[in-house]
Design a protein around this motif. Structure first.
Motif: not given
Lengths: 140, 93
Positions: A1-17
């Motif tokens: 299965m693939a996981l589709k995730i937008g750039a905004g949500d990716v940067s949200h995870i990066h910022e949190h990390a």
């Protein structure tokens, strides 16, 4: 299965990390299972409630919190599809401890984070027999 | 018969259902019946030596059975048990 995730949500995870470094961060992936592709619609931060002195290498989201997140998702006709967490100064690969505590079906995004930046981000799904993980393709 | 609410990641092992009706007068018996009906669930709920996995939480209403009588917690005909995940992980060190 693939996981589709937008750039905004990716940067949200990066910022949190990056914000929680050198502690691990954790959060919830919410969206729809579109038969073969999990489509992430939103990511929500969760509090890491593991004992404070262990948070550089452990995270915990407690059951009543999970139930709250499930109810919040259901109000929007969405489901919890998985979780993200960070590995400070370690690769974006699941550890033995991760495997011992993993649930099937859920996607587990791991962000490898250094003091400078998020170096890598990968997504994993536990195999049915709990013997290991399969990597999921992340698509934008 | 009491019902057990099944969390999303385990529904694939119970025919896609969100709830399963079980038999048993205690939480332990109810879970035992659940696993007997759906054997593929077992490895995700129990460790190799038969203990409930630490991240598997069973609630009777709003209360964790660990803080009631554990596996001996009584369940009535109209009670609902919920299996609720806790999510944990991290580095091996």
């Amino acid at each position: 299965m693939a996981l589709k995730i937008g750039a905004g949500d990716v940067s949200h995870i990066h910022e949190h990390a990056k914000e929680t470094y050198p502690e691990e961060c954790a959060g919830v992936l919410v969206g729809m299972d579109a038969g073969g592709t999990k489509v992430i619609v939103d990511v929500w931060r969760a509090e890491n409630t593991f004992e404070e002195e262990e948070r550089s290498h452990r995270f915990l989201i407690e059951p009543l919190k999970i139930r709250e997140f499930e109810e919040k998702a259901r109000e929007r006709d969405l489901d919890i599809l998985g979780f993200y967490h960070s590995h400070p100064d370690h690769p974006a690969e699941p550890s033995e401890y991760d495997r011992d505590h993993a649930w099937p079906y859920y996607s587990y995004i791991i962000a490898s984070v250094s003091s400078e930046n998020v170096e890598d981000m990968r997504s994993w799904v536990l195999r049915d027999d709990r013997s290991g993980y399969d990597e999921e393709t992340i698509v934008g | 018969m009491p019902n057990v609410r099944i969390p999303t990641p385990l529904r694939q092992y119970v025919g896609g259902n969100a709830e399963v009706a079980v038999q048993g007068g205690t939480a332990g018996d109810a879970l035992g019946d659940l696993v007997q009906q759906h054997p593929d669930l077992k490895q995700h709920l129990y460790t190799g030596d038969g203990k409930l996995r630490s991240f598997v939480n069973v609630y009777k209403g709003d209360e964790d059975i660990r803080y009631l009588d554990g596996q001996d917690t009584e369940v009535g005909e109209n009670d609902e048990l919920s299996i609720i995940p806790s999510i944990a992980g991290g580095l091996c060190r």
